[in-house]
Design an enzyme around this catalytic site. Structure first.
Site, PDB file in Angstrom:
ATOM      1  N   ALA A   9      -5.314  -2.238  -5.444  1.00  0.00           N
ATOM      2  CA  ALA A   9      -4.378  -3.228  -5.973  1.00  0.00           C
ATOM      3  C   ALA A   9      -3.345  -2.636  -6.922  1.00  0.00           C
ATOM      4  O   ALA A   9      -2.351  -3.269  -7.247  1.00  0.00           O
ATOM      5  CB  ALA A   9      -5.152  -4.335  -6.687  1.00  0.00           C
ATOM      6  N   ARG A  14       2.921   6.240 -11.062  1.00  0.00           N
ATOM      7  CA  ARG A  14       3.208   7.676 -11.152  1.00  0.00           C
ATOM      8  C   ARG A  14       3.743   8.247  -9.837  1.00  0.00           C
ATOM      9  O   ARG A  14       4.268   9.345  -9.801  1.00  0.00           O
ATOM     10  CB  ARG A  14       1.929   8.417 -11.590  1.00  0.00           C
ATOM     11  CG  ARG A  14       1.537   8.141 -13.037  1.00  0.00           C
ATOM     12  CD  ARG A  14       0.127   8.582 -13.377  1.00  0.00           C
ATOM     13  NE  ARG A  14      -0.892   7.631 -12.906  1.00  0.00           N
ATOM     14  CZ  ARG A  14      -2.189   7.748 -13.139  1.00  0.00           C
ATOM     15  NH1 ARG A  14      -2.644   8.798 -13.812  1.00  0.00           N
ATOM     16  NH2 ARG A  14      -3.049   6.847 -12.685  1.00  0.00           N
ATOM     17  N   ASP A  98      -7.311   5.715  -3.781  1.00  0.00           N
ATOM     18  CA  ASP A  98      -6.444   6.892  -3.866  1.00  0.00           C
ATOM     19  C   ASP A  98      -7.229   8.199  -3.772  1.00  0.00           C
ATOM     20  O   ASP A  98      -6.793   9.235  -4.245  1.00  0.00           O
ATOM     21  CB  ASP A  98      -5.593   6.841  -5.152  1.00  0.00           C
ATOM     22  CG  ASP A  98      -6.427   6.912  -6.422  1.00  0.00           C
ATOM     23  OD1 ASP A  98      -7.663   6.850  -6.337  1.00  0.00           O
ATOM     24  OD2 ASP A  98      -5.834   7.039  -7.515  1.00  0.00           O
TER      25      ASP A  98
HETATM   26  C1  UD1 Z   1      -9.903   6.231 -12.405  1.00  0.00           C
HETATM   27  C2  UD1 Z   1     -11.113   6.168 -13.336  1.00  0.00           C
HETATM   28  C3  UD1 Z   1     -11.405   7.571 -13.872  1.00  0.00           C
HETATM   29  C4  UD1 Z   1     -11.634   8.513 -12.711  1.00  0.00           C
HETATM   30  C5  UD1 Z   1     -10.472   8.509 -11.726  1.00  0.00           C
HETATM   31  C6  UD1 Z   1     -10.846   9.276 -10.476  1.00  0.00           C
HETATM   32  C7  UD1 Z   1     -11.149   3.955 -14.407  1.00  0.00           C
HETATM   33  C8  UD1 Z   1     -10.825   3.201 -15.646  1.00  0.00           C
HETATM   34  N1  UD1 Z   1     -10.836   5.271 -14.431  1.00  0.00           N
HETATM   35  O1  UD1 Z   1      -8.777   6.629 -13.174  1.00  0.00           O
HETATM   36  O2  UD1 Z   1     -12.547   7.550 -14.698  1.00  0.00           O
HETATM   37  O3  UD1 Z   1     -11.846   9.830 -13.202  1.00  0.00           O
HETATM   38  O4  UD1 Z   1     -10.168   7.151 -11.338  1.00  0.00           O
HETATM   39  O5  UD1 Z   1      -9.765   9.461  -9.625  1.00  0.00           O
HETATM   40  O6  UD1 Z   1     -11.695   3.396 -13.488  1.00  0.00           O
HETATM   41  N2  UD1 Z   1      -6.774  -0.330  -9.196  1.00  0.00           N
HETATM   42  C9  UD1 Z   1      -6.846  -1.672  -8.875  1.00  0.00           C
HETATM   43  N3  UD1 Z   1      -6.588  -2.599  -9.844  1.00  0.00           N
HETATM   44  C10 UD1 Z   1      -6.290  -2.272 -11.120  1.00  0.00           C
HETATM   45  C11 UD1 Z   1      -6.226  -0.882 -11.444  1.00  0.00           C
HETATM   46  C12 UD1 Z   1      -6.482   0.046 -10.471  1.00  0.00           C
HETATM   47  O7  UD1 Z   1      -7.112  -2.039  -7.730  1.00  0.00           O
HETATM   48  O8  UD1 Z   1      -6.102  -3.171 -11.940  1.00  0.00           O
HETATM   49  C13 UD1 Z   1      -7.019   0.661  -8.145  1.00  0.00           C
HETATM   50  C14 UD1 Z   1      -5.851   1.586  -7.902  1.00  0.00           C
HETATM   51  O9  UD1 Z   1      -5.009   1.072  -6.867  1.00  0.00           O
HETATM   52  C15 UD1 Z   1      -6.511   2.906  -7.495  1.00  0.00           C
HETATM   53  C16 UD1 Z   1      -7.889   2.832  -8.153  1.00  0.00           C
HETATM   54  O10 UD1 Z   1      -8.093   1.491  -8.530  1.00  0.00           O
HETATM   55  O11 UD1 Z   1      -6.654   3.005  -6.100  1.00  0.00           O
HETATM   56  C17 UD1 Z   1      -7.988   3.751  -9.363  1.00  0.00           C
HETATM   57  O12 UD1 Z   1      -6.976   3.389 -10.289  1.00  0.00           O
HETATM   58  P1  UD1 Z   1      -6.108   4.475 -11.050  1.00  0.00           P
HETATM   59  O13 UD1 Z   1      -5.123   3.779 -11.889  1.00  0.00           O
HETATM   60  O14 UD1 Z   1      -5.623   5.501 -10.106  1.00  0.00           O
HETATM   61  O15 UD1 Z   1      -7.232   5.098 -12.005  1.00  0.00           O
HETATM   62  P2  UD1 Z   1      -7.251   6.530 -12.658  1.00  0.00           P
HETATM   63  O16 UD1 Z   1      -6.388   6.512 -13.854  1.00  0.00           O
HETATM   64  O17 UD1 Z   1      -7.008   7.568 -11.684  1.00  0.00           O
HETATM   65 CA    CA Z   2      -6.397   7.580  -9.579  1.00  0.00          CA
END
Ligand code: UD1
Ligand code: CA
Length: 444
Positions: A9, A14, A98
């Site tokens: 979502a 970035r 991702d």
């Molecule tokens: C996240 C983890 C981190 C981990 C890393 C691994 C959390 C808080 N952090 O960080 O510990 O080391 O992944 O790659 O979980 N997403 C949603 N809804 C939201 C936010 C995010 O669906 O409200 C989805 C994004 O689309 C993405 C995934 O969740 O596919 C991860 O989100 P992202 O923002 O990439 O987290 P990271 O900062 O990478």
């Molecule tokens: Ca990520």
């Protein structure tokens, strides 16, 4: 039941792109499709994709999937919460959308670990050289105690190289209770799924030896690294299986391409989608194939083939363009600057130079002379051209569709044909030539 939640979502700010991150292509295949294809090879029997930002893109792309909608992107824990009601009793693996190159073996390994230990949850960690951006794993007496996100980490914690892959498996009862307890008291004001650790009594964990494939793709740089790794792997496997790739660094091959041993690929070729190439075909140099089926012994040089099939012993190119549900028949010859669209060609038919064949059905042993075209479009609608067997179409003819040219007929060069031509007839449709005695001398 074994459930999976795929988190897709997020905006992916970035990436600096209008395409939502998890739909971004890697070797022309959307990131999320990698995970979905992999999941089919695992024990997972119910899956939910959480979408929010630009969710229509996913609805359009993935027609048969179950979605949960996260209206506002409040963090990974909030995203999981949105999918809870769609879970069946049992366990659930949460996968960040991702991290496309997770393997079916790893997913099954983590599921097995959760089933065997029957703890509240299982966490998959990895050791990385550069932990920037990842949640750091805090252990006490070797037991996992917390995960600290980059933004919350002190200088000391930032040094920790064991990080969260983002992949977790939960006992559903634990997940349902604990997810409600997570708050957003942190510097981003987000609900972090990683905080769920704080409510787990017992955690199983698995640390990856080869973290390379589990890099989270947060920007185009990371995407590039993953894409290159995947691409090298694909070509290595093909070469090991007997595909001869000349100057392999210049050739790009997608993850769903199938190439038989004995095929030769020349430099600068780009082969993507669900392309299938049978033995002894020769592709390239400089050829682009997308969802193409190339049968045995086909030679396809400096050409583009999209969503079409080339039957065995045919030759295509140099410089041909075959597209949209075309079937080029056995032993056909499609030569330079010939475009074929939405057409079916019989056996041993030739269009060797400078032609357009669109919306047509063409029989066996037909010769399409240089520069001849099917005139399929009148500015409003497309019409069909049918050409029988053994027809000779002279050079520079226009066949104004809809039109039928029957077997064994002959179209004189330079004709513009507007009426059907019957079997064995000769059609000439051009103005008669007049030679004026001595006029050239007078004129000059
Ligand atoms: C996240 C983890 C981190 C981990 C890393 C691994 C959390 C808080 N952090 O960080 O510990 O080391 O992944 O790659 O979980 N997403 C949603 N809804 C939201 C936010 C995010 O669906 O409200 C989805 C994004 O689309 C993405 C995934 O969740 O596919 C991860 O989100 P992202 O923002 O990439 O987290 P990271 O900062 O990478
Ligand atoms: Ca990520």
């Amino acid at each position: 039941m074994i459930n999976a939640i795929i988190l897709a979502a997020g905006k992916g700010e970035r990436m600096k792109s209008d395409v939502p991150k998890c739909a971004f292509p890697i070797l022309k295949k959307p990131m999320i499709n990698y995970i979905l294809d992999t999941l089919k090879k695992t024990k997972v029997d119910n899956r939910v994709i959480v979408v929010g930002h630009k969710k229509e893109v996913f609805f359009e792309m993935l027609k048969d999937e179950e979605f949960a909608i996260q209206e506002n992107q409040l963090g990974t824990a909030d995203a999981v919460k949105c999918a809870i009601s769609k879970l069946k009793d049992g366990i659930t693996i949460v996968l960040p959308g991702d991290t496309p190159l997770i393997s079916n073996l790893l997913i099954n390994k983590l599921l097995d670990l959760q089933l065997k230990d029957n703890n509240d949850m299982t966490l998959c960690t990895m050791i990385v050289e550069n932990p920037f951006g990842y949640g750091r794993i805090i252990r006490e007496n070797n037991k996992i105690k917390h995960i600290v996100e980059e933004k919350e980490a002190t200088k000391e914690i930032k040094e920790i190289k064991e990080v969260n892959t983002g992949i977790m498996v939960f006992n559903n009862e634990f997940l349902k209770k604990a997810i409600k307890k997570i708050d957003n008291n942190n510097s981003k004001g987000e609900y972090y799924l990683t905080d769920i650790i704080n409510f787990a009594k017992d955690i199983s964990s698995y640390t990856l030896d080869d973290p390379n494939m589990l890099m989270g793709i947060n920007d185009l740089n990371a995407l590039n690294i993953i894409e290159e790794k995947l691409e090298k792997e694909i070509k290595k496997n093909l070469i090991n299986s007997g595909v001869y790739i000349i100057n392999k660094d210049s050739v790009t091959i997608g993850p769903d391409v199938e190439i038989a041993p004995g095929v030769t690929i020349y430099p600068n070729s780009f082969i993507m989608g669900k392309t299938k190439i049978e033995k002894n075909a020769i592709i390239g140099p400089s050829t682009e194939l997308y969802n193409a089926t190339i049968n045995e012994n086909v030679l396809c040089r400096q050409s583009v083939v999209y969503d079409s099939t080339i039957l065995k012993d045919a030759t295509v190119g140099p410089f041909a363009h075959i597209r949209m549900n075309t079937i080029v028949g056995e032993k056909d010859r499609i030569g330079n600057f010939v475009e074929v669209k939405n057409s079916i060609l019989g056996v041993n038919t030739k269009a060797s130079h400078l032609s357009y064949l669109g919306d047509s059905e063409i029989g066996n042993n037909v010769n399409i002379g240089c520069g001849s075209i099917t005139v399929n479009y009148d500015g409003k609608k497309k019409s069909k051209t049918i050409i029988g067997n053994n027809v000779f179409v002279g050079c520079n003819s226009n066949l104004i569709a809809p039109i039928t040219i029957e077997d064994d007929s002959f179209i004189a060069a330079g004709s513009t044909i507007t009426d059907n031509v019957e079997k064995e007839d000769l059609a000439i449709a051009r103005s008669k030539q007049i030679n004026k005695k001595g006029y050239a001398r007078k004129y000059k």
